[in-house]
Design a protein around this motif. Structure first.
Motif, PDB file in Angstrom:
ATOM      1  N   ASP A 297      57.630  -4.362  83.141  1.00 51.07           N
ATOM      2  CA  ASP A 297      57.635  -3.367  84.198  1.00 51.07           C
ATOM      3  C   ASP A 297      56.203  -2.903  84.428  1.00 51.07           C
ATOM      4  OD1 ASP A 297      58.310  -1.451  86.031  1.00 51.07           O
ATOM      5  OD2 ASP A 297      59.047  -0.021  84.547  1.00 51.07           O
ATOM      6  N   HIS A 298      55.716  -3.089  85.609  1.00 51.82           N
ATOM      7  CA  HIS A 298      54.327  -2.761  85.911  1.00 51.82           C
ATOM      8  C   HIS A 298      54.176  -1.385  86.542  1.00 51.82           C
ATOM      9  CE1 HIS A 298      55.868  -4.434  89.659  1.00 51.82           C
ATOM     10  NE2 HIS A 298      54.911  -3.795  90.285  1.00 51.82           N
ATOM     11  N   SER A 299      55.224  -0.590  86.543  1.00 49.73           N
ATOM     12  CA  SER A 299      55.150   0.727  87.172  1.00 49.73           C
ATOM     13  C   SER A 299      54.150   1.637  86.470  1.00 49.73           C
ATOM     14  CB  SER A 299      56.532   1.385  87.212  1.00 49.73           C
ATOM     15  OG  SER A 299      57.028   1.576  85.912  1.00 49.73           O
ATOM     16  N   ASP A 300      54.034   1.530  85.139  1.00 50.18           N
ATOM     17  CA  ASP A 300      53.046   2.354  84.433  1.00 50.18           C
ATOM     18  C   ASP A 300      51.631   2.005  84.883  1.00 50.18           C
ATOM     19  OD1 ASP A 300      54.924   3.742  82.982  1.00 50.18           O
ATOM     20  OD2 ASP A 300      54.829   2.387  81.251  1.00 50.18           O
ATOM     21  N   GLY A 301      51.358   0.724  85.066  1.00 52.48           N
ATOM     22  CA  GLY A 301      50.041   0.292  85.535  1.00 52.48           C
ATOM     23  C   GLY A 301      49.744   0.809  86.933  1.00 52.48           C
ATOM     24  N   VAL A 302      50.761   0.815  87.786  1.00 55.87           N
ATOM     25  CA  VAL A 302      50.585   1.314  89.152  1.00 55.87           C
ATOM     26  C   VAL A 302      50.275   2.804  89.124  1.00 55.87           C
ATOM     27  CG1 VAL A 302      51.769   1.718  91.353  1.00 55.87           C
ATOM     28  CG2 VAL A 302      52.016  -0.481  90.184  1.00 55.87           C
ATOM     29  N   VAL A 303      51.021   3.542  88.317  1.00 57.31           N
ATOM     30  CA  VAL A 303      50.790   4.983  88.213  1.00 57.31           C
ATOM     31  C   VAL A 303      49.400   5.251  87.653  1.00 57.31           C
ATOM     32  CG1 VAL A 303      51.544   7.103  87.057  1.00 57.31           C
ATOM     33  CG2 VAL A 303      53.233   5.553  88.040  1.00 57.31           C
ATOM     34  N   ASP A 304      49.009   4.518  86.610  1.00 57.50           N
ATOM     35  CA  ASP A 304      47.673   4.702  86.036  1.00 57.50           C
ATOM     36  C   ASP A 304      46.591   4.424  87.064  1.00 57.50           C
ATOM     37  OD1 ASP A 304      48.831   5.357  83.629  1.00 57.50           O
ATOM     38  OD2 ASP A 304      48.471   3.394  82.699  1.00 57.50           O
ATOM     39  N   THR A 305      46.771   3.368  87.846  1.00 57.80           N
ATOM     40  CA  THR A 305      45.790   3.029  88.883  1.00 57.80           C
ATOM     41  C   THR A 305      45.686   4.155  89.905  1.00 57.80           C
ATOM     42  OG1 THR A 305      46.231   0.685  88.588  1.00 57.80           O
ATOM     43  CG2 THR A 305      45.203   1.348  90.664  1.00 57.80           C
ATOM     44  N   MET A 306      46.819   4.696  90.310  1.00 57.33           N
ATOM     45  CA  MET A 306      46.806   5.785  91.293  1.00 57.33           C
ATOM     46  C   MET A 306      46.105   7.019  90.735  1.00 57.33           C
ATOM     47  SD  MET A 306      50.651   5.267  92.870  1.00 57.33           S
ATOM     48  CE  MET A 306      50.692   6.872  93.597  1.00 57.33           C
ATOM     49  N   VAL A 307      46.354   7.326  89.469  1.00 55.24           N
ATOM     50  CA  VAL A 307      45.720   8.489  88.844  1.00 55.24           C
ATOM     51  C   VAL A 307      44.210   8.285  88.757  1.00 55.24           C
ATOM     52  CG1 VAL A 307      45.532   9.783  86.677  1.00 55.24           C
ATOM     53  CG2 VAL A 307      47.777   9.216  87.593  1.00 55.24           C
ATOM     54  N   VAL A 308      43.779   7.094  88.342  1.00 56.31           N
ATOM     55  CA  VAL A 308      42.338   6.817  88.227  1.00 56.31           C
ATOM     56  C   VAL A 308      41.682   6.848  89.606  1.00 56.31           C
ATOM     57  CG1 VAL A 308      40.632   5.058  87.597  1.00 56.31           C
ATOM     58  CG2 VAL A 308      42.520   5.563  86.057  1.00 56.31           C
ATOM     59  N   LEU A 309      42.342   6.287  90.609  1.00 56.34           N
ATOM     60  CA  LEU A 309      41.778   6.328  91.966  1.00 56.34           C
ATOM     61  C   LEU A 309      41.637   7.764  92.461  1.00 56.34           C
ATOM     62  CD1 LEU A 309      43.510   3.295  93.702  1.00 56.34           C
ATOM     63  CD2 LEU A 309      41.100   3.536  93.065  1.00 56.34           C
ATOM     64  N   ASP A 310      42.628   8.592  92.184  1.00 57.51           N
ATOM     65  CA  ASP A 310      42.516  10.008  92.555  1.00 57.51           C
ATOM     66  C   ASP A 310      41.355  10.661  91.816  1.00 57.51           C
ATOM     67  OD1 ASP A 310      44.634   9.905  94.299  1.00 57.51           O
ATOM     68  OD2 ASP A 310      46.087  10.784  92.893  1.00 57.51           O
ATOM     69  N   GLY A 311      41.211  10.319  90.505  1.00 52.19           N
ATOM     70  CA  GLY A 311      40.094  10.875  89.725  1.00 52.19           C
ATOM     71  C   GLY A 311      38.758  10.413  90.263  1.00 52.19           C
ATOM     72  N   LEU A 312      38.665   9.128  90.641  1.00 53.16           N
ATOM     73  CA  LEU A 312      37.417   8.613  91.215  1.00 53.16           C
ATOM     74  C   LEU A 312      37.099   9.309  92.533  1.00 53.16           C
ATOM     75  CD1 LEU A 312      37.638   4.764  90.546  1.00 53.16           C
ATOM     76  CD2 LEU A 312      35.972   6.359  89.597  1.00 53.16           C
ATOM     77  N   GLY A 313      38.130   9.640  93.281  1.00 54.30           N
ATOM     78  CA  GLY A 313      37.930  10.329  94.556  1.00 54.30           C
ATOM     79  C   GLY A 313      37.332  11.709  94.387  1.00 54.30           C
ATOM     80  N   SER A 314      37.506  12.306  93.216  1.00 53.59           N
ATOM     81  CA  SER A 314      36.962  13.645  92.994  1.00 53.59           C
ATOM     82  C   SER A 314      35.498  13.609  92.539  1.00 53.59           C
ATOM     83  CB  SER A 314      37.808  14.380  91.940  1.00 53.59           C
ATOM     84  OG  SER A 314      37.647  13.782  90.667  1.00 53.59           O
ATOM     85  N   LEU A 315      34.967  12.403  92.267  1.00 49.16           N
ATOM     86  CA  LEU A 315      33.577  12.274  91.805  1.00 49.16           C
ATOM     87  C   LEU A 315      32.615  12.228  93.000  1.00 49.16           C
ATOM     88  CD1 LEU A 315      33.977   9.527  89.043  1.00 49.16           C
ATOM     89  CD2 LEU A 315      33.971  12.001  88.743  1.00 49.16           C
ATOM     90  N   SER A 316      31.343  12.482  92.690  1.00 50.41           N
ATOM     91  CA  SER A 316      30.322  12.335  93.726  1.00 50.41           C
ATOM     92  C   SER A 316      30.151  10.852  94.032  1.00 50.41           C
ATOM     93  CB  SER A 316      28.991  12.923  93.249  1.00 50.41           C
ATOM     94  OG  SER A 316      28.482  12.135  92.179  1.00 50.41           O
ATOM     95  N   ALA A 317      29.568  10.538  95.179  1.00 49.82           N
ATOM     96  CA  ALA A 317      29.384   9.143  95.603  1.00 49.82           C
ATOM     97  C   ALA A 317      28.541   8.374  94.592  1.00 49.82           C
ATOM     98  CB  ALA A 317      28.751   9.089  96.990  1.00 49.82           C
ATOM     99  N   GLU A 318      27.476   8.990  94.054  1.00 47.27           N
ATOM    100  CA  GLU A 318      26.599   8.304  93.092  1.00 47.27           C
ATOM    101  C   GLU A 318      27.359   7.957  91.811  1.00 47.27           C
ATOM    102  OE1 GLU A 318      25.653  11.346  94.361  1.00 47.27           O
ATOM    103  OE2 GLU A 318      24.275  10.570  95.883  1.00 47.27           O
TER     104      GLU A 318
END
Length: 187
Positions: A114-135
């Motif tokens: 089941d790859h749902s955990d990987g999908v959720v982790d990816t979404m969480v990391v992408l949201d976290g990356l979105g909160s960082l500065s561009a640099e």
């Protein structure tokens, strides 16, 4: 069971004959009863190789109980056939106790987890990356996502290697803080 003279039968013992006598007894038993034992085991198992294994195990058990077989108080062939039948029965029970083994089929692809955990982790990391500065986001993408070394990331980003190292450090700290807020992890 009482004997004819009224005395109790001797208690069974597990003592073995001396090795040389025990081995000679087993050779003699095999010469006298080996063919009948193999035929019986083959009939029970339906497989010549399995029957040979049963005969071998039967003879090992006979060797371990060689004193009882050599005292002449019981039928050796009857004892051997009973032991062989018990071995076959034990093996059949053991096979039924285990789940059936299924051979791999090269045409069938392996089951995916089941790859749902990987999908959720990816979404969480992408949201976290979105909160960082561009640099900080760019340096993490170059170093972790693209797998570049510090020197390679510095060349691609057009900044010194020391800047890549410090931005990576602070970007990871900021990402950890952002992910801690999302998933409730504190450090």
């Amino acid at each position: 069971m009482a004997r004819a003279d009224g005395a109790a039968p001797p208690a069974p013992t597990n003592r073995q004959l001396p090795p040389a006598q025990g081995e000679e007894l087993i050779r003699q038993i095999y010469v006298e009863h080996g063919r009948a034992l193999l035929a019986y085991a083959t009939r029970l198992t339906g497989d010549a190789a399995a029957a040979e294994d049963v005969v071998q195990e039967t003879l090992v058990r006979a060797w371990k109980h060689s004193e009882a077989l050599s005292d002449g108080s019981r039928s050796v062939r009857g004892w051997l056939l009973t032991v062989a039948r018990n071995i076959v029965t034990d093996r059949a029970r053991a096979r039924r106790a285990r789940p059936t083994e299924v051979a791999e089929n090269p045409a069938t692809p392996p089951m995916e987890r089941d790859h749902s955990d990987g999908v959720v982790d990816t979404m969480v990391v992408l949201d976290g990356l979105g909160s960082l500065s561009a640099e900080h986001r760019r340096v993490l993408i170059e170093v972790y996502y693209r797998g570049r070394t510090t020197a390679e990331a510095a060349e691609v980003l057009g900044v010194p290697a020391g800047t890549v190292k410090s931005r990576t450090y602070y970007a990871l700290r900021a990402l950890r803080a952002a992910l801690g807020d999302v998933v409730g992890v504190t450090r």
